[in-house]
Scaffold this active site. Sequence first.
Site, PDB file in Angstrom:
ATOM      1  N   THR A  10      -8.868   6.285  -1.754  1.00 54.02           N
ATOM      2  CA  THR A  10     -10.196   5.685  -1.894  1.00 54.02           C
ATOM      3  C   THR A  10     -11.273   6.737  -1.635  1.00 54.02           C
ATOM      4  O   THR A  10     -12.401   6.598  -2.114  1.00 54.02           O
ATOM      5  CB  THR A  10     -10.385   4.494  -0.926  1.00 54.02           C
ATOM      6  OG1 THR A  10      -9.861   4.858   0.353  1.00 54.02           O
ATOM      7  CG2 THR A  10      -9.671   3.264  -1.433  1.00 54.02           C
TER       8      THR A  10
ATOM      9  N   LYS B 176       0.159  14.507   1.229  1.00 55.52           N
ATOM     10  CA  LYS B 176      -1.232  14.743   0.808  1.00 55.52           C
ATOM     11  C   LYS B 176      -1.503  16.230   0.573  1.00 55.52           C
ATOM     12  O   LYS B 176      -2.535  16.607   0.025  1.00 55.52           O
ATOM     13  CB  LYS B 176      -2.200  14.166   1.848  1.00 55.52           C
ATOM     14  CG  LYS B 176      -2.095  12.640   1.971  1.00 55.52           C
ATOM     15  CD  LYS B 176      -3.084  12.098   2.989  1.00 55.52           C
ATOM     16  CE  LYS B 176      -2.904  10.617   3.285  1.00 55.52           C
ATOM     17  NZ  LYS B 176      -3.515   9.741   2.253  1.00 55.52           N
TER      18      LYS B 176
ATOM     19  N   HIS C 261       0.804  -1.230   0.000  1.00 60.34           N
ATOM     20  CA  HIS C 261       0.000   0.000   0.000  1.00 60.34           C
ATOM     21  C   HIS C 261       0.830   1.270   0.000  1.00 60.34           C
ATOM     22  O   HIS C 261       0.282   2.357   0.153  1.00 60.34           O
ATOM     23  CB  HIS C 261      -0.930   0.041   1.210  1.00 60.34           C
ATOM     24  CG  HIS C 261      -1.935  -1.049   1.244  1.00 60.34           C
ATOM     25  ND1 HIS C 261      -3.223  -0.903   0.787  1.00 60.34           N
ATOM     26  CD2 HIS C 261      -1.838  -2.326   1.670  1.00 60.34           C
ATOM     27  CE1 HIS C 261      -3.878  -2.037   0.944  1.00 60.34           C
ATOM     28  NE2 HIS C 261      -3.060  -2.925   1.479  1.00 60.34           N
TER      29      HIS C 261
ATOM     30  N   LYS D 235     -15.101   7.605  -3.327  1.00 62.28           N
ATOM     31  CA  LYS D 235     -16.358   7.861  -2.592  1.00 62.28           C
ATOM     32  C   LYS D 235     -16.965   9.180  -3.041  1.00 62.28           C
ATOM     33  O   LYS D 235     -18.182   9.300  -3.241  1.00 62.28           O
ATOM     34  CB  LYS D 235     -16.083   7.894  -1.080  1.00 62.28           C
ATOM     35  CG  LYS D 235     -15.627   6.559  -0.518  1.00 62.28           C
ATOM     36  CD  LYS D 235     -14.977   6.675   0.861  1.00 62.28           C
ATOM     37  CE  LYS D 235     -14.178   5.399   1.153  1.00 62.28           C
ATOM     38  NZ  LYS D 235     -13.238   5.543   2.285  1.00 62.28           N
TER      39      LYS D 235
ATOM     40  N   LYS E 263      -8.985  13.498   4.706  1.00 61.42           N
ATOM     41  CA  LYS E 263      -8.050  12.362   4.707  1.00 61.42           C
ATOM     42  C   LYS E 263      -7.082  12.595   5.849  1.00 61.42           C
ATOM     43  O   LYS E 263      -7.089  13.671   6.456  1.00 61.42           O
ATOM     44  CB  LYS E 263      -7.300  12.262   3.378  1.00 61.42           C
ATOM     45  CG  LYS E 263      -6.670  13.578   2.925  1.00 61.42           C
ATOM     46  CD  LYS E 263      -6.033  13.477   1.545  1.00 61.42           C
ATOM     47  CE  LYS E 263      -7.043  13.579   0.420  1.00 61.42           C
ATOM     48  NZ  LYS E 263      -7.288  12.357  -0.317  1.00 61.42           N
ATOM     49  N   ARG E 264      -6.237  11.611   6.143  1.00 61.25           N
ATOM     50  CA  ARG E 264      -5.223  11.830   7.179  1.00 61.25           C
ATOM     51  C   ARG E 264      -4.347  13.020   6.801  1.00 61.25           C
ATOM     52  O   ARG E 264      -4.147  13.295   5.616  1.00 61.25           O
ATOM     53  CB  ARG E 264      -4.364  10.570   7.336  1.00 61.25           C
ATOM     54  CG  ARG E 264      -5.028   9.487   8.141  1.00 61.25           C
ATOM     55  CD  ARG E 264      -5.348   9.921   9.549  1.00 61.25           C
ATOM     56  NE  ARG E 264      -4.159   9.959  10.370  1.00 61.25           N
ATOM     57  CZ  ARG E 264      -3.774   8.996  11.200  1.00 61.25           C
ATOM     58  NH1 ARG E 264      -4.528   7.931  11.356  1.00 61.25           N
ATOM     59  NH2 ARG E 264      -2.662   9.102  11.887  1.00 61.25           N
TER      60      ARG E 264
HETATM   61  C1  26Q Z   1       3.273   0.534  10.533  1.00 59.92           C
HETATM   62  C2  26Q Z   1       4.161   0.203  11.550  1.00 59.92           C
HETATM   63  C3  26Q Z   1       3.965   0.668  12.839  1.00 59.92           C
HETATM   64  C4  26Q Z   1       2.858   1.437  13.118  1.00 59.92           C
HETATM   65  C5  26Q Z   1       1.960   1.758  12.118  1.00 59.92           C
HETATM   66  C6  26Q Z   1       2.176   1.325  10.821  1.00 59.92           C
HETATM   67  C7  26Q Z   1       1.224   1.680   9.739  1.00 59.92           C
HETATM   68  C8  26Q Z   1      -0.139   1.733  10.004  1.00 59.92           C
HETATM   69  C9  26Q Z   1      -1.038   2.093   9.014  1.00 59.92           C
HETATM   70  C10 26Q Z   1       1.648   1.976   8.475  1.00 59.92           C
HETATM   71  C11 26Q Z   1       0.738   2.328   7.478  1.00 59.92           C
HETATM   72  C12 26Q Z   1      -0.601   2.382   7.735  1.00 59.92           C
HETATM   73  C13 26Q Z   1      -1.621   2.747   6.759  1.00 59.92           C
HETATM   74  C14 26Q Z   1      -1.388   2.942   5.470  1.00 59.92           C
HETATM   75  C15 26Q Z   1      -2.456   3.345   4.550  1.00 59.92           C
HETATM   76  O1  26Q Z   1      -3.571   3.625   4.959  1.00 59.92           O
HETATM   77  N1  26Q Z   1      -2.187   3.372   3.248  1.00 59.92           N
HETATM   78  C16 26Q Z   1      -3.203   3.752   2.266  1.00 59.92           C
HETATM   79  O2  26Q Z   1      -3.830   2.576   1.821  1.00 59.92           O
HETATM   80  C17 26Q Z   1      -4.942   2.881   0.996  1.00 59.92           C
HETATM   81  C18 26Q Z   1      -5.628   1.582   0.636  1.00 59.92           C
HETATM   82  O3  26Q Z   1      -4.863   0.866  -0.284  1.00 59.92           O
HETATM   83  C19 26Q Z   1      -4.509   3.655  -0.244  1.00 59.92           C
HETATM   84  O4  26Q Z   1      -5.654   4.041  -0.949  1.00 59.92           O
HETATM   85  C20 26Q Z   1      -3.703   4.887   0.146  1.00 59.92           C
HETATM   86  O5  26Q Z   1      -3.180   5.506  -1.008  1.00 59.92           O
HETATM   87  C21 26Q Z   1      -2.585   4.495   1.091  1.00 59.92           C
HETATM   88  O6  26Q Z   1      -1.909   5.657   1.560  1.00 59.92           O
END
Ligand code: 26Q
Length: 808
Positions: free
Chosen positions: A651, A549, A355, A655, A543-544
């Site tokens: 995503t 972003k 991702h 929406k 979004k976050r």
């Molecule tokens: C990793 C290690 C330790 C703590 C947290 C994490 C961690 C947690 C969540 C790393 C990444 C995430 C989330 C990533 C994320 O949401 N990515 C998004 O995924 C979506 C679905 O595929 C995409 O549409 C987005 O582009 C992408 O940013």
Amino acid sequence: MTMTKEVFQKEFCDKLTTTFGKNVEEATDKEAFQAISLMLKDELHRKWQRTQQAYQDQDHKQVYYFSMEFLLGRLIETNLLNVGWLNICREALTDFGFHSEEVFCEEHDAGLGNGGLGRLAACFLDSLASLKLPGHGVGIRYKYGLFQQKMVNGYQVELPDYWLKDDYMWETKREEEAVEIRFGGTVHTIQRDQKLCFEHRDYERVLAIPYDVPIVGYQNDVVNTLQLWSAESMSNHFHFQSPNGHDYYHYLDYKRSVEQISEFLYPDDSYYEGKLLRLKQQYFLVSAGLQSILQKHKKSNLSIQQIPDYISLQINDTHPSLIVPELMRLLLDEEGLGWDEAWSITTSTVAYTNHTTLNEALETWPQEMFQTLLPRIYMIIEEINERFCRMLWHDFPELRDSIHQMAIISYGTIHMAHLSMVGSYSINGVAKLHTNILKKRVMKPFYTVFPERFNNKTNGITHRRWLLNANPELANLLSTTIGKGWIKEPKELIQLLKFAHDSSFQEAISNVKLRNKQAFASFIYKQYGIVIDEQSIFDVHIKRLHGYKRQLLNIFHILHLYHLCRENPHLQMTPRTFIFGAKAAPGYHFAKNVIKLITSAAEKINNDPVAKDKIKIIFLENYNVSLAERIIPAADVSEQISTASKEASGTGNMKLMMNGALTLGTRDGANVEIAEMVGPDNLFTFGLTSEEVFEYQRNGQYRARDVYNSDQRLRTVLDQLVTQFFSNDDVEFKDIYYSLLMKNDEFFVLKDFDSYVEAQQLVDQTYRHQQTWLKKSITNIAHSGKFSSDRTISQYANEIWGIHPVEI
Ligand code: 26Q
């Protein structure tokens, strides 16, 4: 028995009486919510049992989606819709004097995810069940979900999200299915019957208890399972013998450390920190999930060798990548298989989704920490690494110089993406552009070695939640225009193209949008006491909060517009309401600073008569799934303005498009495919391409300061950051200022500014021609069917998992 309003009302009253000893006049909204969910539970559990029976009897291959996050939001409306009771329930509640929206709001959002990745997992579960596919989720039952964001004087403050305080109505605890997880200790090699065996000693024991949540298919009798694991201590882990209380204190320490494992969700997204507790969480998830899946497999009298024919394990990013060595461990140590056979089973069962290509988000673990916590798993990873590097040396002489970059363990660090690629039969990106970047750049040497493993699965969203439930007025209009077929076959939305130029349909679409905007405006008024103009353009950036972003680009443009208003009080512009919703990771200083900049700008501009009737800025507190469901139906413009190449897919873009908003976006992630579908006239594209971004990164020829020096508009906006424009505090935004001018603007905000302003002008002008705008809006809705997660999941099912629909 088919449900009617009368039957519903009778059962509802019965539930209120038997559960709370109250009648409808006395019952609160919360009690009404609980009564409805109890009724639903009875119905769902019957279907659940039948589905599980069918899966067992027909011995189908099943898929398990392993994810550290499932961002479910509320389930009450989905569940009512899917069993076919939603309208009946609404009418019944109205008759009794309840407001159904308020009753449904009694359910606390299950916020067990950070953002895109977690919500994707939830949309996938919805589509699996709705397509009658045997697929389940495996996750962690965090006691605290993603923090609640509270705004205090314009700053983000985090509060714990104790979402379980009222009991979670949908879950069922399955104590009898608990499994044991082992941490720490030592591994001893011993000889047993001419075989080398590995004995794990002196480990800490943790009990994993599953809580099952039913995942209901859309009016099709299927109920799949989301299994959420909770960590508990084992009192029999200790012998209480010492007379001085030492054992008891040890026990208390142990109990506390165990219960921490499923205590909270890490609030970072796209930024990785190697925390021991996070590693514990990951192994806990993987080991609990796998043990329980293998137990079930063995119970149905299937052989270990048949695992790949009956089970697929999809991992949501590298977070559950320990599934590779854990499956190896179970096959080698518990089942007694040899290495080659175990490896062949593992690499025919595990599949990996990536991702992100951001470097700072790639997971790695320090070898020492890892080895201490998971000694046997470490040994297995070492062996996988050895064999992989040896294979490279022999079979790919041209890659010999790259082996150190491809190794799973190098310089004392374990690379989880490498482990995931080596250990799985499928590696997929989440949008075409993203998959190509993986193949051509980030994972290039792996693509050379395993070309057949790489594939693309462009993300999708469940149109049932994001259109049918979130925007019932639009959904009704669509159904009366093209029939209801789109609900089961979202691609049928394409029939709307015939009506894109139809002025009476345009008017109907316009009326729906206006009513949604009015509803949102009255929500804003109630919540914040701010009046917003329903005729203005609702420009939405949700979004976050993250550098890539580029919420900063948006706010810079707003500050520029504000400056124009001050210079020229008669400025011609279409009134705009800029709406932001975003949480920043608690430790991400830059992101929090951007939030403060947005709220400071809002404070200043919203109260300046010069900008009245032209610009309003709203920063919504605590953006989450339920809030998204309110904003999206009211949006006109969808801000998708990431630095090209950085957003894997996005995503929210899908929406918003599905609800008739026009995308203002870069050529990044799934924006590219949205543009491909609707054509260049039906969205607003701007900015550098990903290739241009890569080229600048390579040649180092971008100079942010030159852009600043040559653009008066940017000089005005940037200088305001450090000259008491917003308050007496002239250092508050200096880090933003420096990141742009001293650190050369990593995300090309200044570079893309001019192009963004131009695109924004085009938005303004286009909105003035309502017919043109509405035609574009309808065209977007018409093409949004492609972005249903039903399409995405069908592709996963056919091209990765090899699973098929089941008749119940
Ligand atoms: C990793 C290690 C330790 C703590 C947290 C994490 C961690 C947690 C969540 C790393 C990444 C995430 C989330 C990533 C994320 O949401 N990515 C998004 O995924 C979506 C679905 O595929 C995409 O549409 C987005 O582009 C992408 O940013």
